[in-house]
Write a protein that holds these residues in place. Structure first.
Motif, PDB file in Angstrom:
ATOM      1  N   SER A 156      -1.574   1.712  -4.528  1.00 41.93           N
ATOM      2  CA  SER A 156      -0.683   0.569  -4.319  1.00 41.93           C
ATOM      3  C   SER A 156       0.635   0.794  -5.066  1.00 41.93           C
ATOM      4  O   SER A 156       0.676   1.466  -6.103  1.00 41.93           O
ATOM      5  N   SER A 176       0.831  -1.207   0.000  1.00 42.23           N
ATOM      6  CA  SER A 176       0.000   0.000   0.000  1.00 42.23           C
ATOM      7  C   SER A 176       0.867   1.259   0.000  1.00 42.23           C
ATOM      8  O   SER A 176       1.995   1.266   0.509  1.00 42.23           O
ATOM      9  N   SER A 183      -5.493   2.442  -6.789  1.00 41.13           N
ATOM     10  CA  SER A 183      -5.711   1.735  -5.526  1.00 41.13           C
ATOM     11  C   SER A 183      -4.714   2.166  -4.461  1.00 41.13           C
ATOM     12  O   SER A 183      -4.657   1.566  -3.386  1.00 41.13           O
ATOM     13  N   LEU A 200      -0.733   0.819 -10.363  1.00 34.93           N
ATOM     14  CA  LEU A 200      -1.820   0.542  -9.418  1.00 34.93           C
ATOM     15  C   LEU A 200      -2.174   1.794  -8.615  1.00 34.93           C
ATOM     16  O   LEU A 200      -2.642   1.713  -7.486  1.00 34.93           O
TER      17      LEU A 200
END
Length: 283
Positions: free
Chosen positions: A250, A64, A248, A245
């Protein structure tokens, strides 16, 4: 990667997914000249090509954005873990890779590598088999073996063995003894001691699930220079992708490296010790 750190290391060529190494099929003999002014020995040298594939080893972690931004050194820790896993897998396949599914051809599975049996149950019987393997390499390669590779459990087992008078076979550093066939420390990585004057490397990547009952390990007796690792100087390389990503929040962390490995140029320079004796472990 104890084994790979000990063998011959060369830079990987800049291009191509295979490397061709010439391998002689006939020697260049010399013989006595029968009489003066007569033809001397002449045998035409022939060679075949040993084609070594360049393999890609890689791994990734998706984490993350928060852990990267708010964590303490999370990115560095994960990348270090990937580097360690890369080294472990590369070393493992150099020892026992099948050459399929993108893996290296490991020493144990290389065609024409010599073998020797250990079917005894004592430390003395293992030492005798090791001497047999050392002799096989020297006789066939016309050069001495200079490395023994075994699993830590095998070295620990050998260090625990004694003769009929209770004297240890391996002299642990710092202790005075007699009747020893080896010298070293009971645990560690890289060189932990020697047997018959040949350095012993303890490498946990040696397989321990071989044999009919999948409970045997192996010992490799070899000549370092005849095991060739070719690898990029900067390998492995770490990459971080933040946009792929991004929706998200990420981050994709990727590590990869290109390498080629072979024991096939002089397969007789290695002898794999195998047999039911390897069922012996410390319990």
């Amino acid at each position: 990667r104890p084994f790979l750190s000990a063998v011959s290391s060369l830079p990987l060529p800049a291009d191509g997914m295979t490397i061709t190494i010439p391998r002689g099929n006939t020697g260049t003999p010399v013989a006595a000249q029968e009489t003066q002014n007569t033809a001397v020995q002449n045998t035409t040298y022939t060679e075949s090509d040993l084609v070594v594939p360049v393999r890609t080893y890689a791994g990734q972690q998706v984490v993350s954005r928060q852990s990267i931004d708010r964590g303490s050194g999370v990115g560095e820790i994960l990348m270090a873990d990937l580097v360690s896993a890369y080294a472990t897998k590369l070393d493992s396949d150099a020892l026992n890779g099948a050459g399929t599914a993108g893996t290296h051809y490991g020493v144990i599975n290389t065609t024409s590598v010599q073998t020797a049996a250990w079917t005894g149950t004592t430390g003395a019987s293992l030492v005798a088999s090791l001497h047999n393997a050392i002799g096989k390499v020297n006789a066939s390669r016309l050069a001495a073996a200079d490395l023994i590779v075994m699993h830590p459990r095998r070295w620990a087992w050998l260090c625990s063995q004694s003769d009929t008078a209770g004297r240890p076979l391996v002299n642990i550093n710092g202790y005075n003894g007699q009747n020893q066939i080896g010298d070293g420390v009971a645990a560690g990585v890289n060189v932990v001691g020697d047997v018959a004057g040949v350095p012993v490397i303890s490498d946990a990547n040696v397989p321990i699930v071989l044999g009919a009952s999948t409970d045997e390990d192996r010992i490799i007796v070899t000549r370092r220079a005849d095991n060739i690792l070719m690898e990029d100087a900067g390998a492995p390389m770490g990459l971080r992708f933040e946009e792929v990503l991004g929706a998200s929040l990420s981050v994709n962390m990727v590590l990869f490296g290109y390498s080629a490995f072979t024991s096939g140029r002089y397969p007789v320079a290695s002898c794999v010790l195998q047999g039911t004796g390897f069922k012996q472990v410390i319990s």
